[in-house]
Design an enzyme around this catalytic site. Structure first.
Site, mmCIF file in Angstrom:
data_model
loop_
_atom_site.group_PDB
_atom_site.id
_atom_site.type_symbol
_atom_site.label_atom_id
_atom_site.label_comp_id
_atom_site.label_asym_id
_atom_site.label_seq_id
_atom_site.Cartn_x
_atom_site.Cartn_y
_atom_site.Cartn_z
ATOM 1 N N LYS A 88 -104.978 1.894 0.938
ATOM 2 C CA LYS A 88 -105.125 2.760 2.085
ATOM 3 C C LYS A 88 -106.006 1.923 3.028
ATOM 4 O O LYS A 88 -106.877 1.221 2.677
ATOM 5 C CB LYS A 88 -105.880 3.834 1.708
ATOM 6 C CG LYS A 88 -106.431 4.935 2.720
ATOM 7 C CD LYS A 88 -106.804 6.326 2.220
ATOM 8 C CE LYS A 88 -107.360 7.349 3.161
ATOM 9 N NZ LYS A 88 -107.873 8.392 2.480
ATOM 10 N N SER A 141 -105.813 12.706 4.550
ATOM 11 C CA SER A 141 -106.028 11.295 5.400
ATOM 12 C C SER A 141 -105.244 10.028 4.541
ATOM 13 O O SER A 141 -105.072 9.026 5.215
ATOM 14 C CB SER A 141 -107.365 10.729 5.368
ATOM 15 O OG SER A 141 -108.079 10.610 4.299
ATOM 16 N N SER A 180 -107.664 14.866 0.729
ATOM 17 C CA SER A 180 -106.947 13.519 1.491
ATOM 18 C C SER A 180 -106.073 12.937 0.430
ATOM 19 O O SER A 180 -105.055 12.000 0.891
ATOM 20 C CB SER A 180 -107.892 12.520 2.012
ATOM 21 O OG SER A 180 -108.537 13.056 3.097
#
Length: 467
Positions: A80, A155, A179
C-alpha cells in the site's frame, strides 16, 4: 500466465518450494498480467518490474544453493502506498510526496521481504489514507473491476482491486475505520483488521494508539493467514506489539464449531443499511447454522461509539498528518484539513472524556463477547457507489453528516480494538460484491480466521471473475 495468476497464494508457494515453478515464472507471469489489466483499473500505481525480476532470479539462485526458504518465497507482493519502501517511490497519495523515495522499509515491508516475498510496486490509496474511496491527485481513482463506473472502496482500494483482478496473490493494507474491510467487501476478496499490536506498526507517529492497524489481504482466508504468519509477531520498535509469534497462523485452520454461540446483527443501533446489503448478509445466516453454531439476534449497545471514534480520528490526523502538510494546506483535500481543524479545536476535557468512554465501551463489548464468541454484521452499509462521488451522502433516505459516516458499521468495531474480517458473501442484483463482517473476541485473531475459513468452505465457490 493465466494458470499461475489464478492459483491461490498457498498453492503458489507450495509449487515454488517444490520447484514446479520458479520465482521468475511467477513474478514474470504476474508482471504480464499487470501489463494487461492494470491500465483499465489503476490499482498498482508504481511498478518496479526490472527490480522484481532481479530479485526473483536471486530467489531462484538461493533455492538452488539449498538456502532456507521463507513462507512467502518467490511470491510477488505490492505494498500500500502508505507503507515506506526503501528505494521505491512512496507518495501517500499526496502531491507533496509525489517524488519521495524512502531510505528505509516499514516493519511490515521488512518482514514480507525477509519471508521471501518480492515487491513489485505500490498499490493506490486515498490521500494520506483519508476516506473509504480510493482516489488522489497524484494517480487518480482506482476503479471497481466488477463495474468500472463504481468505486473499489478504500483506503486499501488498490490492493483489493489488484487481488480481485489476479494481479497479485497477496497484498497488505491498513485499517483505521474500515480500510482493510471495506475495499475487500467492495471487490470480493478477504481483508483482516488485525488486533492492535498483532502486526506491529513502525514507523509511527502514534505508536501507542490502537486505532490504526496493518494487516493482510488475499483472495481466500488461507491466503490471508499465510501472509499474517509472515508479518505478525513481537518487535520492540512497537510499544503495543503482541508477544505471540507469527508462525502460529501457519497451522491448519480446521475447527469444529458445533454449539459455538454467534450473535447476528439487528440494526446496529438504528444505522441505515442499504436493503441490497442487508439481503446478501442475512442470506448467509443459514451457513453458520449449518456449521453447528447457535445463532441468535443480538448486538452490543452502540451508544457512544460514534462520538469516541470522531474524537480519536481527529487526534490521529493531528498527530500523524498535520506536521507533514504544514505550510502546504493548498495541496491537500478539504476532508483532511477538516479533520486536522477538528483535532486542533479539541479541549483536554473532550479528549479525557473520549478516553474514559472508550474504556466503558471496551468493557461493554467484552461482556457482550463473553456471551457470544463471534458477532456477524455487514462490512459496509452500502454496496459500491459511483466512483465520481467522493463519499456517500445518503443511505436509504437518511443523510450522512460527514464523509465517513457511511462506514460506522466498520469504525464502531475499530473503537474497541476487536479483530474483524471481511469475507465475500454474495452479490447485489447488479452484480456488485458484498462482504460479511465477522468480529471475534479481544485478540482472538486465530479463532476469527478459523470461523471465516469454515464459513468460506461451507459457502462454496462464490468468486465471479470481473469482466
Amino acid at each position: 500466465m493465466t494458470e499461475i495468476c489464478s492459483l491461490s497464494a498457498v498453492e503458489l508457494a507450495r509449487r515454488v518450494r517444490a520447484r514446479d515453478l520458479s520465482a521468475r515464472d511467477v513474478v514474470g507471469g504476474y508482471l504480464k498480467r499487470i501489463a494487461d489489466i492494470n491500465p483499465r483499473v489503476n490499482a498498482i500505481v508504481t511498478l518496479v518490474a526490472d527490480r522484481a525480476m532481479e530479485h526473483a532470479a536471486a530467489a531462484d539462485e538461493a533455492q538452488a544453493r539449498g538456502e532456507a526458504l521463507g513462507p512467502l518465497h518467490g511470491l510477488p507482493i505490492a505494498h500500500k502506498d502508505l507503507q515506506p519502501t526503501r528505494g521505491i517511490r512512496t507518495t501517500f497519495g499526496s502531491p507533496i510526496y509525489r517524488d519521495f523515495v524512502p531510505d528505509q522499509d516499514s516493519l511490515l515491508v521488512e518482514r514480507a521481504r525477509s519471508a521471501g516475498a518480492i515487491a513489485i510496486g505500490k498499490t493506490n490509496t486515498p490521500e494520506f489514507g483519508a476516506g473509504s474511496q480510493t482516489f488522489n491527485p497524484v494517480f487518480g481513482a482506482t476503479l471497481n473491476p466488477y463495474d468500472l463506473t463504481k468505486t473499489c472502496g478504500g483506503s486499501s482500494g488498490g490492493a483489493a482491486v489488484a487481488l480481485a483482478c489476479n494481479m497479485l496473490p497477496l497484498a497488505d493494507g491498513s485499517d483505521m475505520g474500515g480500510s482493510l474491510r471495506n475495499p475487500a467487501s467492495f471487490c470480493g476478496v478477504v481483508g483482516l483488521r488485525t488486533s492492535p499490536g498483532r502486526v506491529p506498526v513502525w514507523p509511527s507517529m502514534a505508536a501507542w494508539s490502537p486505532l490504526s492497524v496493518d494487516g493482510p489481504m488475499g483472495r481466500s482466508v488461507e491466503d490471508v493467514a499465510l501472509l499474517l504468519s509472515a508479518i505478525a509477531g513481537p518487535d520492540n520498535r512497537s510499544p503495543i506489539a503482541l508477544d505471540d509469534p507469527g508462525a502460529m497462523f501457519s497451522a491448519p485452520l480446521d475447527r469444529d464449531f458445533k454449539s459455538v454461540r454467534v450473535a447476528w446483527w439487528r440494526d446496529l443501533g438504528g444505522l441505515p443499511v442499504d436493503p441490497r446489503v442487508k439481503a446478501v448478509v442475512d442470506h448467509q445466516r443459514g451457513i453458520f447454522e449449518s456449521l453447528g453454531c447457535i445463532v441468535e439476534e443480538a448486538e452490543p449497545r452502540f451508544a457512544g461509539f460514534d462520538a469516541v471514534f470522531r474524537t480519536l480520528r481527529a487526534m490521529a490526523f493531528l498527530i500523524g498528518v498535520a506536521e507533514r502538510i504544514r505550510g502546504r494546506h493548498d495541496q491537500v483535500k478539504d476532508t483532511i484539513l477538516w479533520e486536522i481543524e477538528r483535532g486542533e479545536r479539541l479541549t483536554p476535557a473532550e479528549i479525557a472524556r473520549a478516553e474514559g468512554i472508550r474504556t466503558e465501551l471496551y468493557d461493554r463489548m467484552r461482556r457482550f463477547m463473553d456471551t457470544y464468541e463471534f458477532f456477524v454484521l455487514p462490512v459496509a452499509q452500502v454496496p459500491p457507489f459511483d466512483v465520481n462521488e467522493p463519499y456517500v451522502t445518503k443511505i436509504d433516505g437518511v443523510a450522512m453528516e460527514t464523509y465517513i459516516d457511511w462506514m460506522k458499521s466498520c469504525y464502531y468495531i475499530s473503537v474497541v480494538g476487536n479483530p474483524a474480517i471481511s469475507v465475500p458473501a454474495g452479490f447485489t442484483p447488479e452484480g456488485l460484491p458484498v462482504g460479511l463482517q465477522i468480529v471475534a473476541r479481544h485478540r482472538d485473531d486465530w479463532g476469527l480466521l478459523q470461523i471465516a475459513h469454515a464459513f468460506e468452505r461451507a459457502r462454496g465457490e462464490l468468486r465471479r471473475a470481473p469482466d
